[in-house]
Design a protein around this motif. Structure first.
Motif, mmCIF file in Angstrom:
data_model
loop_
_atom_site.group_PDB
_atom_site.id
_atom_site.type_symbol
_atom_site.label_atom_id
_atom_site.label_comp_id
_atom_site.label_asym_id
_atom_site.label_seq_id
_atom_site.Cartn_x
_atom_site.Cartn_y
_atom_site.Cartn_z
ATOM 1 N N GLU A 57 -19.073 -50.685 57.629
ATOM 2 C CA GLU A 57 -19.266 -49.501 56.786
ATOM 3 C C GLU A 57 -18.266 -49.463 55.639
ATOM 4 O OE1 GLU A 57 -18.675 -45.720 55.099
ATOM 5 O OE2 GLU A 57 -17.226 -46.512 56.535
ATOM 6 N N ILE A 58 -17.010 -49.835 55.929
ATOM 7 C CA ILE A 58 -15.980 -49.802 54.886
ATOM 8 C C ILE A 58 -16.158 -50.947 53.896
ATOM 9 C CG2 ILE A 58 -13.506 -50.178 54.483
ATOM 10 C CD1 ILE A 58 -12.940 -48.341 56.826
ATOM 11 N N LEU A 59 -16.380 -52.152 54.404
ATOM 12 C CA LEU A 59 -16.473 -53.310 53.511
ATOM 13 C C LEU A 59 -17.672 -53.247 52.566
ATOM 14 C CD1 LEU A 59 -15.316 -56.303 55.740
ATOM 15 C CD2 LEU A 59 -14.275 -55.530 53.612
ATOM 16 N N LYS A 60 -18.748 -52.612 52.988
ATOM 17 C CA LYS A 60 -19.927 -52.560 52.118
ATOM 18 C C LYS A 60 -19.712 -51.646 50.914
ATOM 19 C CE LYS A 60 -22.522 -48.810 54.372
ATOM 20 N NZ LYS A 60 -23.714 -48.465 55.178
ATOM 21 N N THR A 61 -18.642 -50.830 50.948
ATOM 22 C CA THR A 61 -18.400 -49.879 49.857
ATOM 23 C C THR A 61 -17.338 -50.352 48.872
ATOM 24 O OG1 THR A 61 -16.660 -48.640 51.038
ATOM 25 C CG2 THR A 61 -18.951 -47.984 51.432
ATOM 26 N N ILE A 62 -16.721 -51.506 49.131
ATOM 27 C CA ILE A 62 -15.608 -51.921 48.275
ATOM 28 C C ILE A 62 -15.852 -53.297 47.665
ATOM 29 C CG2 ILE A 62 -13.914 -50.524 49.509
ATOM 30 C CD1 ILE A 62 -13.040 -52.911 51.058
ATOM 31 N N GLU A 63 -15.260 -53.506 46.502
ATOM 32 C CA GLU A 63 -15.341 -54.805 45.832
ATOM 33 C C GLU A 63 -14.096 -54.989 44.977
ATOM 34 O OE1 GLU A 63 -18.339 -57.512 43.063
ATOM 35 O OE2 GLU A 63 -19.006 -55.577 43.853
ATOM 36 N N HIS A 64 -13.327 -56.003 45.315
ATOM 37 C CA HIS A 64 -12.068 -56.273 44.619
ATOM 38 C C HIS A 64 -11.800 -57.767 44.695
ATOM 39 C CE1 HIS A 64 -7.658 -56.430 44.034
ATOM 40 N NE2 HIS A 64 -7.820 -55.332 43.323
ATOM 41 N N LYS A 69 -15.256 -60.635 50.082
ATOM 42 C CA LYS A 69 -16.511 -60.043 49.618
ATOM 43 C C LYS A 69 -17.592 -60.152 50.690
ATOM 44 C CE LYS A 69 -19.863 -60.321 45.810
ATOM 45 N NZ LYS A 69 -19.742 -58.898 45.455
ATOM 46 N N VAL A 70 -18.293 -59.048 50.917
ATOM 47 C CA VAL A 70 -19.413 -59.027 51.858
ATOM 48 C C VAL A 70 -20.715 -59.030 51.070
ATOM 49 C CG1 VAL A 70 -20.609 -57.658 53.607
ATOM 50 C CG2 VAL A 70 -18.131 -57.872 53.689
ATOM 51 N N TYR A 71 -21.583 -59.989 51.372
ATOM 52 C CA TYR A 71 -22.866 -60.094 50.681
ATOM 53 C C TYR A 71 -23.957 -59.266 51.358
ATOM 54 C CZ TYR A 71 -20.730 -64.300 48.601
ATOM 55 O OH TYR A 71 -19.902 -65.180 47.954
ATOM 56 N N GLU A 72 -23.886 -59.213 52.686
ATOM 57 C CA GLU A 72 -25.006 -58.613 53.422
ATOM 58 C C GLU A 72 -24.538 -58.175 54.803
ATOM 59 O OE1 GLU A 72 -28.881 -60.516 55.638
ATOM 60 O OE2 GLU A 72 -28.327 -61.361 53.687
ATOM 61 N N ILE A 73 -25.107 -57.083 55.286
ATOM 62 C CA ILE A 73 -24.827 -56.618 56.645
ATOM 63 C C ILE A 73 -26.140 -56.591 57.410
ATOM 64 C CG2 ILE A 73 -24.048 -54.677 58.056
ATOM 65 C CD1 ILE A 73 -22.092 -54.008 55.788
ATOM 66 N N GLY A 74 -26.182 -57.320 58.518
ATOM 67 C CA GLY A 74 -27.412 -57.417 59.299
ATOM 68 C C GLY A 74 -27.448 -56.427 60.443
ATOM 69 N N ALA A 149 -9.408 -50.551 59.971
ATOM 70 C CA ALA A 149 -9.315 -49.704 58.774
ATOM 71 C C ALA A 149 -9.943 -48.335 59.028
ATOM 72 C CB ALA A 149 -10.006 -50.388 57.601
ATOM 73 N N MET A 150 -9.478 -47.351 58.283
ATOM 74 C CA MET A 150 -10.030 -46.006 58.423
ATOM 75 C C MET A 150 -9.879 -45.250 57.114
ATOM 76 S SD MET A 150 -6.991 -44.353 60.764
ATOM 77 C CE MET A 150 -7.744 -42.752 60.875
ATOM 78 N N ARG A 151 -10.686 -44.242 56.967
ATOM 79 C CA ARG A 151 -10.594 -43.394 55.783
ATOM 80 C C ARG A 151 -9.547 -42.313 56.020
ATOM 81 N NH1 ARG A 151 -14.217 -44.985 52.212
ATOM 82 N NH2 ARG A 151 -16.032 -46.144 52.964
#
Length: 276
Positions: A57-64, A69-74, A149-151
């Motif tokens: 959930e966290i990785l799909k919202t970030i890009e740096h 980098k995550v391309y896809e979540i199955g 990780a957490m918000r």
């Protein structure tokens, strides 16, 4: 397992406590990728599944540029990520005994920039350590492993503290209280190790280390004690990051400003660790 959809499995690249990472070939995009998934025996484990879904959930919202980098979540669940050919910092520093102190500023800057990106978005990594920093053969630096990780503002109750104890901040050990400042502490321990090749404290046993650290009884020598080439500026900066009082630690933005003022020409230096 030989295939996962359009991905051809090439080899098992890594096995952690709860997850597996495979090196695979993406036939559609003609590129190598990494596939991360829970170990088969843990896919029905509530705690492990919650950590994995949280990471997704966290990785799909970030890009740096300095975060994997995550391309896809199955749905399995699994993650398709960029494949990084290289080593983690722990392997480079400890196992291969390569001195990276001459690349301190670019490494500190890139890792710090990734942390700053996360903190600006209200995300606490909670597991910053050399094993979670990958350095590619081309010198790219990537922060990985967001299972803990957490918000900011969210509390995740655990039966025990997770994370590697030597990098965990004292307030987390004592009260389970995480914040941006606990990330700063972990970052400081990592930088100390980068400068000296060793941790900032020793103890007779892991249990004693935890006790002394939680009670703020550890004696920490400046990095220059172990590495005389370390400047007074870096002594002061690194010790401020691992201050046992969270309120005395600087923010990551303040750290980046200091690094920029001290060595702006150094932070963009190419990291060529294979030639070290």
């Amino acid at each position: 397992m030989k295939e996962l959809g359009r991905y051809k499995i090439l080899e098992k690249a890594y096995e952690g406590g709860s997850s597996l990472i495979y090196k695979a070939w993406d036939e559609e995009n003609r590129r190598q990728v990494a596939i991360k998934m829970l170990k088969p025996g843990l896919q029905s484990d509530r705690s492990a599944l919650k950590d994995f879904l949280n990471e997704c959930e966290i990785l799909k919202t970030i890009e740096h540029q300095n975060i994997v980098k995550v391309y896809e979540i199955g749905r399995t669940p699994h993650m398709i990520m960029e494949w990084i050919e290289g080593r983690n910092l722990k392997n480079i520093i400890v196992r291969e005994r390569i001195d990276l102190s001459r690349y301190f500023f670019p490494l500190a800057w890139k890792i710090g920039d990734a942390i700053n990106y996360l903190h600006n978005r209200g995300i606490i990594h909670n597991d910053i350590k050399p094993e979670n920093i990958l350095v590619s053969l081309e010198g790219e630096v990537k922060l990985i492993d967001f299972a803990l990780a957490m918000r900011k503002g969210l509390f995740r109750w655990r039966k025990k503290i997770k994370g590697t104890p030597v990098y965990v901040a004292p307030e987390v050990l004592l009260k389970g209280k995480t914040s941006e400042k606990s990330d700063i502490f972990s970052y400081g321990v990592l930088l100390y190790e980068l400068l000296t090749g060793r941790l900032p404290y020793n103890a007779e046993s892991p249990k004693l280390l935890l006790t002394k650290k939680a009670e703020s009884k550890l004696r920490i020598l400046p990095p220059s004690y172990h590495n005389p080439s370390v400047s007074p500026f870096l002594d002061r900066l690194v010790l401020s990051l691992i201050d046992f009082s969270p309120s005395s630690r600087p923010t990551i933005r303040e750290v980046l400003l200091e690094l920029g003022r001290e060595a702006l020409s150094e932070v963009g230096k190419k990291i060529e660790w294979r030639e070290a």
